[in-house]
Design a protein around this motif. Structure first.
Motif, PDB file in Angstrom:
ATOM      1  N   MET A 197       0.801  -1.221   0.000  1.00  0.00           N
ATOM      2  CA  MET A 197       0.000   0.000   0.000  1.00  0.00           C
ATOM      3  C   MET A 197       0.839   1.278   0.000  1.00  0.00           C
ATOM      4  N   VAL A 198       1.955   1.261   0.710  1.00  0.00           N
ATOM      5  CA  VAL A 198       2.827   2.441   0.720  1.00  0.00           C
ATOM      6  C   VAL A 198       3.449   2.642  -0.664  1.00  0.00           C
ATOM      7  N   LEU A 199       3.886   1.569  -1.283  1.00  0.00           N
ATOM      8  CA  LEU A 199       4.478   1.656  -2.615  1.00  0.00           C
ATOM      9  C   LEU A 199       3.451   2.132  -3.640  1.00  0.00           C
ATOM     10  N   LEU A 200       2.225   1.672  -3.513  1.00  0.00           N
ATOM     11  CA  LEU A 200       1.152   2.108  -4.404  1.00  0.00           C
ATOM     12  C   LEU A 200       0.948   3.613  -4.278  1.00  0.00           C
ATOM     13  N   ASP A 201       0.899   4.096  -3.053  1.00  0.00           N
ATOM     14  CA  ASP A 201       0.766   5.528  -2.789  1.00  0.00           C
ATOM     15  C   ASP A 201       1.935   6.306  -3.403  1.00  0.00           C
TER      16      ASP A 201
ATOM     17  N   LEU B 180     -10.676  -2.644   1.532  1.00  0.00           N
ATOM     18  CA  LEU B 180     -10.488  -1.654   2.585  1.00  0.00           C
ATOM     19  C   LEU B 180     -11.775  -1.486   3.379  1.00  0.00           C
ATOM     20  N   THR B 181     -11.635  -1.263   4.693  1.00  0.00           N
ATOM     21  CA  THR B 181     -12.816  -1.167   5.546  1.00  0.00           C
ATOM     22  C   THR B 181     -12.958   0.173   6.248  1.00  0.00           C
ATOM     23  N   GLY B 182     -11.854   0.801   6.569  1.00  0.00           N
ATOM     24  CA  GLY B 182     -11.918   2.078   7.282  1.00  0.00           C
ATOM     25  C   GLY B 182     -12.296   3.226   6.374  1.00  0.00           C
ATOM     26  N   THR B 183     -13.118   4.128   6.884  1.00  0.00           N
ATOM     27  CA  THR B 183     -13.566   5.286   6.104  1.00  0.00           C
ATOM     28  C   THR B 183     -12.387   6.102   5.590  1.00  0.00           C
TER      29      THR B 183
ATOM     30  N   GLU C 212     -11.407   6.617   1.655  1.00  0.00           N
ATOM     31  CA  GLU C 212     -11.339   7.972   1.101  1.00  0.00           C
ATOM     32  C   GLU C 212      -9.953   8.258   0.519  1.00  0.00           C
ATOM     33  N   TYR C 213      -8.931   7.900   1.257  1.00  0.00           N
ATOM     34  CA  TYR C 213      -7.549   8.140   0.841  1.00  0.00           C
ATOM     35  C   TYR C 213      -7.242   7.432  -0.479  1.00  0.00           C
ATOM     36  N   PHE C 214      -7.607   6.162  -0.570  1.00  0.00           N
ATOM     37  CA  PHE C 214      -7.266   5.398  -1.765  1.00  0.00           C
ATOM     38  C   PHE C 214      -8.232   5.636  -2.926  1.00  0.00           C
TER      39      PHE C 214
END
Length: 104
Positions: A37-41, A80-83, A87-89
Motif C-alpha cells: 500500500m505504501v508503494l502504491l501511494d 479496505l474497511t476504514g472510512t 477515502e484516501y485510496f
C-alpha cells in the motif's frame, strides 16, 4: 481549452487534498491482495507530481505506471474497511485515472 484546464484544476485540487491527508496508519507496511500500500501511494504520487511538473505531458513510463496503479487500486479498494482508508485510496485512484487520461 477549458476542458484541459478543468483536468489540471481537478488534479491540482485532488493533489492538494492528498498532500494534506495523513497516510492511513493501519496500512503502513501492509499489503492487500499482494500489493504494498505504501508503494502504491508513492507510485501514484510520483506520477501526479511528474504530470503537474510537465504541464500534463508525462512520459510513457509514468503513463504505464498510472494505468497499472488504477488496476491495482481496483483490486484493493474493495478490501479496505476504514472510512479514512477508503477515502484516501479513492482519491489516489481518481488521481491515477486523471494522469492516465490525455488532456482534452
Amino acid at each position: 481549452m477549458p476542458e484541459a484546464n478543468d483536468h489540471r484544476t481537478t488534479l491540482t485540487d485532488l493533489w492538494r487534498a492528498h498532500m494534506a491527508a495523513p497516510f492511513p496508519p493501519g496500512l503502513r507496511g501492509a499489503e492487500r491482495s499482494g500489493i504494498d500500500m505504501v508503494l502504491l501511494d508513492a507510485s501514484i504520487a510520483g506520477c501526479v507530481s511528474s504530470w503537474l511538473d510537465h504541464a500534463g505531458s508525462p512520459d510513457t513510463r509514468r503513463l504505464e505506471i498510472a494505468e497499472r496503479c488504477v488496476l491495482e487500486l481496483d483490486q484493493v479498494l474493495p478490501l479496505l474497511t476504514g472510512t479514512e482508508e477508503i477515502e484516501y485510496f479513492r482519491r489516489l485512484r481518481r488521481m491515477a485515472a486523471l494522469v492516465s487520461l490525455p488532456e482534452s
